[in-house]
Structure formats: structure tokens, C-alpha cells
Design a protein around this motif. Sequence first.
Motif, PDB file in Angstrom:
ATOM      1  N   THR A   1      26.024   8.388  -1.479  1.00 25.35           N
ATOM      2  CA  THR A   1      24.581   8.394  -1.730  1.00 25.35           C
ATOM      3  C   THR A   1      23.878   8.801  -0.445  1.00 25.35           C
ATOM      4  O   THR A   1      24.091   8.181   0.607  1.00 25.35           O
ATOM      5  CB  THR A   1      24.099   7.015  -2.189  1.00 25.35           C
ATOM      6  OG1 THR A   1      24.764   6.677  -3.420  1.00 25.35           O
ATOM      7  CG2 THR A   1      22.593   7.028  -2.431  1.00 25.35           C
ATOM      8  N   LEU A   2      23.038   9.833  -0.529  1.00 24.82           N
ATOM      9  CA  LEU A   2      22.451  10.411   0.671  1.00 24.82           C
ATOM     10  C   LEU A   2      20.968  10.690   0.441  1.00 24.82           C
ATOM     11  O   LEU A   2      20.579  11.250  -0.588  1.00 24.82           O
ATOM     12  CB  LEU A   2      23.170  11.717   1.027  1.00 24.82           C
ATOM     13  CG  LEU A   2      22.615  12.528   2.205  1.00 24.82           C
ATOM     14  CD1 LEU A   2      22.716  11.724   3.498  1.00 24.82           C
ATOM     15  CD2 LEU A   2      23.357  13.851   2.328  1.00 24.82           C
ATOM     16  N   THR A   3      20.146  10.282   1.397  1.00 24.21           N
ATOM     17  CA  THR A   3      18.714  10.575   1.383  1.00 24.21           C
ATOM     18  C   THR A   3      18.394  11.496   2.554  1.00 24.21           C
ATOM     19  O   THR A   3      18.760  11.197   3.694  1.00 24.21           O
ATOM     20  CB  THR A   3      17.882   9.288   1.487  1.00 24.21           C
ATOM     21  OG1 THR A   3      18.173   8.457   0.357  1.00 24.21           O
ATOM     22  CG2 THR A   3      16.393   9.602   1.505  1.00 24.21           C
ATOM     23  N   VAL A   4      17.715  12.611   2.237  1.00 21.60           N
ATOM     24  CA  VAL A   4      17.359  13.585   3.272  1.00 21.60           C
ATOM     25  C   VAL A   4      15.863  13.864   3.173  1.00 21.60           C
ATOM     26  O   VAL A   4      15.345  14.130   2.087  1.00 21.60           O
ATOM     27  CB  VAL A   4      18.154  14.896   3.098  1.00 21.60           C
ATOM     28  CG1 VAL A   4      17.736  15.904   4.164  1.00 21.60           C
ATOM     29  CG2 VAL A   4      19.643  14.634   3.185  1.00 21.60           C
ATOM     30  N   ARG A   5      15.202  13.769   4.313  1.00 24.19           N
ATOM     31  CA  ARG A   5      13.784  14.143   4.380  1.00 24.19           C
ATOM     32  C   ARG A   5      13.648  15.225   5.454  1.00 24.19           C
ATOM     33  O   ARG A   5      13.820  14.957   6.644  1.00 24.19           O
ATOM     34  CB  ARG A   5      12.911  12.934   4.718  1.00 24.19           C
ATOM     35  CG  ARG A   5      12.946  11.844   3.658  1.00 24.19           C
ATOM     36  CD  ARG A   5      11.812  10.846   3.853  1.00 24.19           C
ATOM     37  NE  ARG A   5      11.880  10.151   5.127  1.00 24.19           N
ATOM     38  CZ  ARG A   5      12.501   8.989   5.314  1.00 24.19           C
ATOM     39  NH1 ARG A   5      13.147   8.416   4.285  1.00 24.19           N
ATOM     40  NH2 ARG A   5      12.504   8.403   6.498  1.00 24.19           N
TER      41      ARG A   5
ATOM     42  N   ASP B   1      25.089  11.889  -4.617  1.00 23.55           N
ATOM     43  CA  ASP B   1      23.784  11.487  -5.151  1.00 23.55           C
ATOM     44  C   ASP B   1      22.755  11.754  -4.061  1.00 23.55           C
ATOM     45  O   ASP B   1      22.576  10.957  -3.142  1.00 23.55           O
ATOM     46  CB  ASP B   1      23.797  10.012  -5.547  1.00 23.55           C
ATOM     47  CG  ASP B   1      24.593   9.774  -6.811  1.00 23.55           C
ATOM     48  OD1 ASP B   1      24.432  10.572  -7.751  1.00 23.55           O
ATOM     49  OD2 ASP B   1      25.384   8.831  -6.857  1.00 23.55           O
ATOM     50  N   LEU B   2      22.071  12.883  -4.199  1.00 22.36           N
ATOM     51  CA  LEU B   2      21.206  13.388  -3.142  1.00 22.36           C
ATOM     52  C   LEU B   2      19.732  13.216  -3.521  1.00 22.36           C
ATOM     53  O   LEU B   2      19.306  13.652  -4.584  1.00 22.36           O
ATOM     54  CB  LEU B   2      21.502  14.870  -2.899  1.00 22.36           C
ATOM     55  CG  LEU B   2      20.624  15.590  -1.874  1.00 22.36           C
ATOM     56  CD1 LEU B   2      20.811  14.976  -0.488  1.00 22.36           C
ATOM     57  CD2 LEU B   2      20.942  17.078  -1.857  1.00 22.36           C
ATOM     58  N   THR B   3      18.995  12.549  -2.625  1.00 25.60           N
ATOM     59  CA  THR B   3      17.536  12.473  -2.752  1.00 25.60           C
ATOM     60  C   THR B   3      16.958  13.334  -1.635  1.00 25.60           C
ATOM     61  O   THR B   3      16.976  12.947  -0.465  1.00 25.60           O
ATOM     62  CB  THR B   3      17.042  11.028  -2.633  1.00 25.60           C
ATOM     63  OG1 THR B   3      17.659  10.235  -3.658  1.00 25.60           O
ATOM     64  CG2 THR B   3      15.529  10.970  -2.804  1.00 25.60           C
ATOM     65  N   LEU B   4      16.464  14.503  -2.015  1.00 20.75           N
ATOM     66  CA  LEU B   4      15.966  15.477  -1.043  1.00 20.75           C
ATOM     67  C   LEU B   4      14.449  15.569  -1.163  1.00 20.75           C
ATOM     68  O   LEU B   4      13.929  15.978  -2.207  1.00 20.75           O
ATOM     69  CB  LEU B   4      16.618  16.841  -1.296  1.00 20.75           C
ATOM     70  CG  LEU B   4      16.137  17.991  -0.409  1.00 20.75           C
ATOM     71  CD1 LEU B   4      16.423  17.709   1.056  1.00 20.75           C
ATOM     72  CD2 LEU B   4      16.796  19.300  -0.835  1.00 20.75           C
TER      73      LEU B   4
END
Length: 438
Positions: free
Chosen positions: A211-215, A164-167
Motif C-alpha cells: 500500500t503506497l501513498t504518493v503526493r 494499492d496506489l493513492t496518487l
Amino acid sequence: MAAPVPPAPPPVHAPTAAQAHAPTVVDLPLTGDLPLAADPPLAAGPPSTVPRQGPTRAEARRAAKRRRTPAANPEHLKLARLVPRALVVAFLAGGTAAFVAHDKAVRLDVDGTPRTLHTFADDVTELLADEGVTVGAHDRVSPAPGTGLAHGDEVTVHYGRPLDLTLDGRHRRVWTTAGTVEEALRALGVRTEGAYLSVPRSAPVARTGLTLTVRTERTVTFMADGQERTLRTNAATVHEALAQAGITLEGLDTTSVAATSFPRDGQTVSVLRITDTHEVREESVPYAVERSEDPELFRGIERVERAGRNGVRRVTYAVRTVNGVRQKPRRTAEELVHRPVSRVVRTGTRPRPASVAGADGLNWAALAACESGGRPGAVDPSGTYGGLYQFDTRTWHSLGGSGRPQDAPAAEQTYRAKKLYVQRGASPWPHCGRRLTG
């Protein structure tokens, strides 16, 4: 006389234990002679109780046959015994060769755990089924299922893992066979230099998912206080990037985009310095005009019974200044200080006389052209005289007029001029009076 005693039968010897457990050996005949036919059966009857004195006829015949048959060659007997054994050995040897030919040593690596095994599977699909390895649509098998297997091959299975990627503020679910976060991002083509990751790069991606968040690092430009500032940031909001740029918002200050929005690469954000003030103004409130009909006045005549007076209203405005530029004021409150007073006017309804005896035959148009240029609203430079015939206000009122002569209709002005002529002749117009008869 006593009966003679028969001789005792020859003794019968029982087989020894070794003879009972010894394997049975079947010797096949080496000649083409058929075995002798059995003797015909004897007639039915009770068994004889008299003991045999010698061999039977069948036994004698078989003995004669053996005497006629030459003695078996010892080599032939040995060969007869070896043939069955050779057949058994040949069968076993062929089966072993087939067994060895189908057995393969294969290396199987399941999600990073390798092992070498022996298998009879013909292809990858059969191998995985034999080993109880189940694969799904998101799993990767190399070589592909259905590929034939040979000795020494290696089969690798990588299980798919949900991510679950929030890019950069956009969420999506992807599947990966990578073992770590860094490998997964590299496979997805995500640039991680200078980026913010919610979990360490070396963290494993479990079978159950992650679950991963990348900025990623982006370039954002701020326009504030007449200056331009550009910085590289992986901030989650515009407000956070502002703080990194050393820009502070105070009071009503804001930005050209929402401070909580995600800063995009190459975006330019303006900082708006806002101040609010209030202004109070007094504004005039126009009075109303109340009219009533008066049958005593000629039609077209109006008489003011009460002069009107404007009211006063106090209005409060909010005035906003953005980056030093004043915006349009916005009304926020109002208060009536003085009420307006209505103007009361009486309007004549009496029919106007058609003529004035002694003055109807004169050239009134020529007189008006000389006095005012034929303009009913004309006023002299001093403001004393007005109208077609340049009446002063006192004279106009004495003739029954109301208000100012220049405000009356042209027909009424002519009517009042005729009445004046009847009273005083052409003397009120010393320079232009001769036009009446000329």
C-alpha cells in the motif's frame, strides 16, 4: 555259473565353477550348409539296461560330416565374435549422441534468483513446467512462453505484485513486476522529485503487494489579505498548504474551497476573512382597517370611527462582512414592542338623492374646471382647500361630508356643492361662480 560283469561306463566330469559363470558365446555358421537332420525316433519300449559298446548311428554321421567340413579359419572365428560386439557399441554410441544433442544448458532467473540448469525442454513453457514455475496473467516471462529454447539461452521470470496506489488523492490498484517502490513508480511514469512517499523509495515490493501513498509536488496560489502567494508543495490538504505559506485562519475565516480538500496543481485558493455582527432595528407594523356598513350615511360615504395606529416591532439582524464587503443582513430574531390599533370605518349604504332642487340646471362642470382643473383630488398650495370645488374642511363637514373633500368621490363633491349653492348661492366661489350660469 555266475553271470559276466559288464565293463564300467566311462567317467562323467562335472563342469568347473569358471565354466558355469562364463558368458555364452554363439558362433554363427560361416557357410550355407544346413545342419544334418536328426535320427528317426526309436520305437517305444523300456529303456535298455545293456550299456552301449560304441557310438550310435547319428553320432557316427555327425562325425563323418565334421571330417568332410574343412577346418574353420581362425580369422573368420575372430570376426564372428567381433560383429555382435560392434553392433552393441554402435547402438550405444548413437544413443549417446542423441542424448547429447537434446541436452541444453539454460540460465533461469526467477524473480532475481538466477541458476544454470540442463534441460531437455523444447520451449519456454515446457521448461517452466519442468521446473515447477507457475506464472499468472500479471507475471512477465522473457522470452514469451512458447518460444523455442537453444543451448545458452536465458529465461527470466518476474512475478506481478499488487500495488494499492493513492496518487494525489486518487486511489487505484495496479500490478507491477518491479522489485522496489522507486522502480515501480518509474515504470508507472510517476514523477517523484519533491514528492511525498509513505514508504521509502528503496523499499521492496513484496509478492503479497504494498500500500503506497504518493503526493507529487504541485504549484498552488493563495490570495489572502490583498496579496498573492505562490508555492510548491506536496501537502495533503489545502489547510496544510496554507500553513506552509504562512497564512493563518482565525475565527470565522475560511477558504474558497474546502480546507480538507486536496490541493491541485495550478489551483488558486482565496482566503476569506469573515466577521459577524448584529444589528437591532425597530420596524413599523401596519394597522388593519375594520369596516362596517352604516345605513344612515349616503352610499360612497365613509366615516372613521377610530383612527388606526401602527405597531412597533424590534428585529435583530446578523450582518456578515467578507473581506471588508458587507453582505445582505439576515433576520435572526424579532419582538413585538407595540401592537397596532385597527382603524374603524363606517361605510354608508343609504341611496344618494338624484338631485338638489334649485341647483340641478347649473353648469357644475364649468365651475369645477375653473376651480380645480376638473381634478377631484386637487388641493390648493396652502392645503386649506381641496376637491373639485375647493371646499375647506369646515364647510365640507357642515354639508354632511366626512373626512377631507378631496378624498370623496366626484359625485359626492358635486352633491355637496349643490347643497352649498342652495344655502349661499355662488358666493363661495367669488372668481369662478359666474361659470355656473355663463
